[in-house]
Write a protein that holds these residues in place. Structure first.
Motif, PDB file in Angstrom:
ATOM      1  N   SER A   1      -3.163  -1.287  -3.486  1.00  0.00           N
ATOM      2  CA  SER A   1      -2.162  -2.348  -3.552  1.00  0.00           C
ATOM      3  C   SER A   1      -0.909  -1.998  -2.770  1.00  0.00           C
ATOM      4  O   SER A   1      -0.213  -2.885  -2.271  1.00  0.00           O
ATOM      5  N   ASN A   2      -0.589  -0.719  -2.686  1.00  0.00           N
ATOM      6  CA  ASN A   2       0.684  -0.286  -2.117  1.00  0.00           C
ATOM      7  C   ASN A   2       0.585   0.337  -0.734  1.00  0.00           C
ATOM      8  O   ASN A   2       1.598   0.492  -0.051  1.00  0.00           O
ATOM      9  N   GLU A   3      -0.617   0.701  -0.318  1.00  0.00           N
ATOM     10  CA  GLU A   3      -0.766   1.492   0.899  1.00  0.00           C
ATOM     11  C   GLU A   3      -0.349   0.715   2.142  1.00  0.00           C
ATOM     12  O   GLU A   3      -0.785  -0.412   2.357  1.00  0.00           O
ATOM     13  N   PRO A   4       0.505   1.308   3.001  1.00  0.00           N
ATOM     14  CA  PRO A   4       0.904   0.617   4.230  1.00  0.00           C
ATOM     15  C   PRO A   4      -0.210   0.615   5.265  1.00  0.00           C
ATOM     16  O   PRO A   4      -1.077   1.479   5.258  1.00  0.00           O
ATOM     17  N   VAL A   5      -0.171  -0.368   6.154  1.00  0.00           N
ATOM     18  CA  VAL A   5      -1.173  -0.515   7.210  1.00  0.00           C
ATOM     19  C   VAL A   5      -0.469  -0.480   8.551  1.00  0.00           C
ATOM     20  O   VAL A   5       0.434  -1.286   8.812  1.00  0.00           O
TER      21      VAL A   5
END
Length: 640
Positions: free
Chosen positions: A226-230
């Motif tokens: 849910s939180n991981e940056p791309v």
């Protein structure tokens, strides 16, 4: 190898998690990585990253607003105003997180704009010990804006203010923290309650400890995803490498074209590059601050009408459609980590001619990331034996395995200690006998006594697991069927044959380092998952003393090893040492790869190959735009 944790290795105060788990969770909220003193890969880590935790309402001296009170507040606010401000804030944070780690500056600017006494107090924490706006808190606020904000401007309806945003975000973050442990909703919990939790955890039986670890793994995976940056450059590089290369030789069905990009076009009736051109135009303009996109303007910018229509029909929802899906989400369970409606439909459709982008990261993933697979898979129709969807899925599994092998070839080429990369075919040919083909893994890197065994499985987490909706029994079934009863047994079989035969230059008394390579939206190597895999390690007992615990390795983490291999190619260190050193650290609990790199003060470099692949895809996209413009000009001349 230990199948269970000793009581000394069990959780610590407040959440029942170790300090490393809490630090890693906080960092999964998008926090900056920080490092301490350097340490040798083969030694005990000499430093710890500084913990960075999400800010809750109590840190500001405020009472967290319940869902009901948040809905009342949002009911006084214009939905158009709220969505525009929230999309702008989160998109600025997305770009900052994936470019120059300047998200702390963005958050401090928000506090300065708020101008309250509590905002000034929080500014001293942001970027040092705390994070102000966790992405999943903002996702839930966007959800609640759809559910509760006024769709019609009029008397009593106002624009959203930055103070509203911060109070609502902190309230949601407090709610998320309290779901795991009520004490986490407090800035300074009662020490007596704190000690009582420690005592309760230390009193766990072995079985209770295993259940707790697995529940944490289930929660932590959804939290991370849910939180991981791309990072757009890495996604584009991976997509170019996967979607624009010919199918592996094992793929022979002409119904899915010559590569995945052709399969996309066959399934969706629009060229993939045409769709990506729309994504390029949109993503660049979002970075510049534009969020609303007119159909005619996109066409004038070089997009085809067919591609724009595809985006409007497949990537956008009208407000009523969003509301229906959001109601369905709440009916399924907790919305803490539910986000699929937004990753599938990252645009709000405003009338027939206009769409509004809800978040930069969702746009990037939808046009260039994992969503391309699902768009193609479902567009090919129902799954059945030899169906197009099943054929495409199997072909993508082969392409995934080949991509892992290509990266491993690069890694081996950078190492002076790795003498050989051995493929599954080579192992089977070497070890077959009496008409039997042995069960072996996909790859093995040989470095003297060290044997790094890897099996690649394109296993995606289900929607329930990825969004925190599945229960523990579903999680256990997934782990057992996808890994324990299949991959773990293949690893053991490979290790036993390698130890018995000593083929391929393997030296006496080999030591094995097993990895399972998975996609980036699959299971991760976070602490709780590694601990869980150790509780499932019964198949490895017969190799006790000569094999390390198995570890999941996402494709992006495998690429980090490639980048480190490039870095080490002109260094006294060797990438083989890192591949073994990560899972062989004498620490109380295992750590993820990125956390391990923090501890030993190493970067996570992007391989030069990926930078070239990103540039190659950009060239293809802009060449396609130039071709389309030339065709339009020619058609206009013909019409005249």
């Amino acid at each position: 190898m230990e199948a269970m944790m000793s009581k000394k290795k069990r959780g610590t105060p407040r959440t029942g998690k170790t300090t490393k788990q809490r630090r890693r969770e906080a960092r999964s909220d998008g926090s900056r990585r920080t490092t301490a003193g350097a340490a040798e890969i083969s030694g005990v880590p000499s430093g710890q990253p500084v913990p960075v935790f999400p800010i809750i309402s109590d840190h500001a001296g405020l009472t967290a607003l319940s869902h009901t009170l948040r809905a009342e507040r949002l009911g006084q606010i214009s939905q158009a105003s709220a969505l525009h401000v929230l999309a702008a804030i989160q998109s600025r944070l997305d770009v900052a997180t994936t470019t120059d780690w300047s998200e702390s500056r963005v958050e401090r600017a928000m506090l300065a704009e708020a101008g309250t006494e509590w905002a000034a107090q929080l500014a001293t924490k942001v970027g040092v010990t705390h994070r102000l706006v966790p992405p999943r808190s903002m996702t839930q606020l966007i959800r609640e804006a759809f559910e509760a904000c006024s769709e019609v401007d009029g008397s009593g309806v106002r624009d959203i203010e930055i103070v509203d945003v911060l109070e609502l975000v902190m309230s949601i973050t407090s709610e998320h923290a309290g779901e795991q442990n009520p004490l986490d909703m407090l800035a300074n919990p009662d020490p007596a309650e704190y000690r009582a939790q420690i005592a309760a955890i230390e009193a766990y039986t072995s079985d209770e400890t295993v259940v707790a670890v697995r529940q944490h793994a289930l929660n932590d995976m959804a939290n991370l995803l849910s939180n991981e940056p791309v990072k757009i450059e890495l996604i584009k590089a991976s997509t170019y490498d996967l979607w624009f290369q010919p199918w592996p030789d094992r793929v022979t069905d002409p119904r899915i074209g010559s590569n995945p990009a052709e399969a996309f076009e066959l399934a969706n009736k629009v060229p993939l590059l045409d769709v990506m051109l729309v994504g390029q135009i949109v993503s660049e303009r979002i970075v510049a601050g534009q969020f609303e996109f007119d159909r005619a303007d996109l066409v004038r910018s070089g997009a085809t009408e067919v591609a724009v229509e595809f985006v409007f029909n497949n990537m956008a929802y009208k407000p009523t459609q969003f509301k229906r899906r959001l109601r369905d989400d709440r009916a399924q369970g907790s919305v803490t980590n539910q986000r699929y409606v937004f990753t599938e439909r990252p645009f709000l459709r405003r009338g027939r001619e206009t769409v509004f982008a809800l978040r930069y990261q969702w746009i990037v993933d939808r046009f260039f990331g994992a969503q391309l697979y699902w768009q193609t898979f479902f567009s090919f129709g129902p799954v059945a034996p030899r169906s197009l969807s099943e054929t495409f899925s199997q072909a993508m599994n082969y392409a995934f395995e080949r991509r892992a092998g290509d990266i491993l070839e690069k890694i081996a080429s950078y190492s002076s200690k790795i003498s050989r990369l051995v493929s599954e075919t080579e192992m089977q040919a070497e070890w077959s006998g009496a008409g039997r083909t042995p069960s072996v893994c996909d790859f093995m890197l040989v470095a003297g006594r060290a044997c790094i065994i890897l099996d690649a499985t394109n296993h995606h987490l289900s929607a329930g697991l990825a969004q925190g909706l599945a229960d523990l029994s579903t999680y256990n079934e997934d782990m057992d069927s996808a890994f324990v009863s299949t991959k773990f047994k293949q690893i053991v079989s490979t290790a036993k044959l390698a130890r018995e035969r000593l083929s391929f230059g393997i030296e006496d008394n080999p030591v094995f380092y097993p990895y399972v390579v998975v996609p980036d939206n699959g299971i991760s190597s976070i602490t709780s998952v590694q601990l869980d895999w150790r509780t499932r390690a019964a198949p490895f007992e017969e190799l006790r003393g000569s094999i390390r615990p198995p570890v999941p390795l996402r494709m992006s983490d495998l690429a980090i090893f490639e980048g480190l291999g490039e870095l080490y190619s002109t260094h006294t260190r060797d990438i083989a040492d890192l591949l073994g050193g990560w899972t062989n650290q004498p620490t109380p609990v295992p750590v993820s790869l990125r956390e391990f790199l923090d501890i030993v003060s190493l970067p996570a470099p992007i391989p030069q190959r990926m930078l070239r692949d990103n540039d190659a895809l950009n060239r293809l996209i802009w060449q396609r735009r130039d071709e389309l413009r030339a065709r339009q000009s020619s058609d206009q001349i013909d019409d005249e």
